[in-house]
Scaffold this active site. Structure first.
Site, short mmCIF file in Angstrom:
data_model
loop_
_atom_site.label_atom_id
_atom_site.label_comp_id
_atom_site.label_asym_id
_atom_site.label_seq_id
_atom_site.Cartn_x
_atom_site.Cartn_y
_atom_site.Cartn_z
N LYS A 172 -7.91 -18.77 18.30
CA LYS A 172 -6.69 -18.75 19.13
C LYS A 172 -6.24 -17.33 19.41
O LYS A 172 -5.61 -17.06 20.45
CB LYS A 172 -5.59 -19.57 18.46
CG LYS A 172 -5.16 -19.09 17.07
CD LYS A 172 -4.02 -18.12 17.07
CE LYS A 172 -3.74 -17.59 15.68
NZ LYS A 172 -2.58 -16.68 15.64
N ARG A 201 0.83 -1.21 0.00
CA ARG A 201 0.00 0.00 0.00
C ARG A 201 0.86 1.26 0.00
O ARG A 201 0.46 2.30 -0.54
CB ARG A 201 -0.91 -0.03 1.23
CG ARG A 201 -1.88 1.13 1.35
CD ARG A 201 -2.84 0.89 2.52
NE ARG A 201 -2.12 0.59 3.75
CZ ARG A 201 -1.64 1.51 4.58
NH1 ARG A 201 -1.74 2.81 4.28
NH2 ARG A 201 -1.01 1.16 5.68
N ASN A 215 -1.39 -10.59 19.64
CA ASN A 215 -2.58 -10.71 20.48
C ASN A 215 -2.21 -10.90 21.94
O ASN A 215 -2.81 -10.28 22.82
CB ASN A 215 -3.44 -11.87 19.97
CG ASN A 215 -4.09 -11.56 18.64
OD1 ASN A 215 -5.11 -10.90 18.57
ND2 ASN A 215 -3.47 -12.01 17.56
N GLU A 239 -5.73 -9.34 15.43
CA GLU A 239 -7.00 -9.75 14.84
C GLU A 239 -8.02 -10.19 15.90
O GLU A 239 -9.22 -10.09 15.68
CB GLU A 239 -6.77 -10.89 13.85
CG GLU A 239 -5.98 -10.50 12.60
CD GLU A 239 -6.79 -9.63 11.63
OE1 GLU A 239 -7.91 -9.20 11.97
OE2 GLU A 239 -6.28 -9.38 10.53
#
Length: 327
Positions: A185, A26, A250, A275
């Site tokens: 997870k 990007r 995470n 996520e």
């Protein structure tokens, strides 16, 4: 398509297996660094990429003539990106998802988003999952992973594309189980991180990991997945790596929340996509729709929404009604 840490690392994996890769980025400065310095310093530091990995900011150039298209954008931006790329997708290509999430607005898995947005045949969609900590793989440390597709020849083709001296792919036809293992997870890792941030020890964290695997398995089975998938690399393997490693986004986000930071403060500090934060509410809604109890996911959602103080998360899980371990 996507030059973050995992997208760039996967490009290296494919190049090291003998296939040149065009990487879509990007940002112009990222593409320039890859082409001129063979590095992606924003995500992989000083690690050098193979010269067979090139980059462009032009999606048409990246997609032109591709036999395999790897999708490595944040899960919640996938649909919008696919809509922009729809007319550029090379007919007959195999689309490979690296994303581990559930779409918030629909509750769909990533392979389902691809199929619905592009009208792509499911037999030409593959999913890669497992213990995939990008920086370790970028450092060419040995790892095993799972390539899942409803068509075994498709899974075998992607495995052949990626197998090299340090990357060992196994095939699987259980796309549902593999995708739920990868998505849930992340939520369990948030809970483990919170426990770590609160100063809890290994017994507490092992309990969350083990009950998290049971939670993930219940949901996957209710959706049509297979139990043996969740006992393998895409289930237990990915769960252990993501919950135990300080490299896990995470787990890191959960740990900072456990230390008392607000979610906004954590997002500003980490600057990368976790996520589990984005997908947990959609996962909980799926559980409710299927009649599956997801207590760890529910607790994480309540912490993120401000309904449960993070310090009360362990007590809330322990105070639930007693039952058999295998229920």
């Amino acid at each position: 398509m996507g030059s973050g840490s995992w997208g760039t690392t996967f490009a290296q994996v494919v190049a090291d297996a003998g296939t040149p890769v065009m990487l879509w980025s990007r940002r112009e400065e990222v593409a320039r660094a890859i082409n001129e310095q063979h590095r992606n310093p924003d995500y992989l530091g000083e690690l050098r990429l193979p010269t067979a990995v090139r980059a462009t900011t032009d999606p048409a150039e990246a997609l032109r003539g591709a036999a395999f298209v790897v999708l490595a954008v944040p899960a919640q931006s996938l649909r919008d990106n696919l809509a922009a790329w729809r007319e550029l997708m090379p007919a007959g290509a195999v689309l490979i998802s690296l994303m581990k999430g559930i779409e918030r607005s629909t509750g769909l898995r990533m392979s389902q988003v691809i199929a619905s947005e592009l009208g792509w045949p499911s037999e030409r969609i593959a999913v890669v999952s497992g213990p995939n900590l990008a920086i370790e793989i970028a450092g060419r440390q040995p790892t095993a992973t799972v390539v899942a597709a409803s068509s075994l020849p498709t899974a075998e083709a992607v495995a052949g594309l990626t197998a090299n001296a340090y990357f060992r792919p196994y095939t699987n036809e259980d796309v549902i189980g593999v995708e739920f293992g990868g998505a849930v997870k992340n939520v369990i890792a948030l809970a483990v991180g919170m426990a770590s941030g609160l100063g809890l020890g290994d017994n507490s964290k092992a309990s969350i990991i083990t009950r998290g695997l049971a939670e993930t398995t219940r949901l996957a089975l209710a959706a049509g997945g297979r139990q043996q998938t969740l006992a393998g690399l895409a289930g237990l393997g990915d769960l252990v790596a993501t919950c135990a490693s300080p490299l896990s986004r995470n787990r890191t986000v959960g740990e900072l929340l456990g230390q008392g930071l607000s979610l906004d403060e954590v997002v500003r500090q980490t600057k990368q996509t976790a996520e589990g934060v984005k997908s947990c509410a959609a996962i909980l809604a799926l559980g409710e729709e299927l009649g599956i109890d997801l207590p760890i996911t529910e607790a994480v959602v309540n912490v993120l929404d401000g309904r449960l103080p993070v310090a009360e998360l362990p007590a809330g899980l322990l105070s639930r009604k007693l039952k058999s371990e295998h229920q």
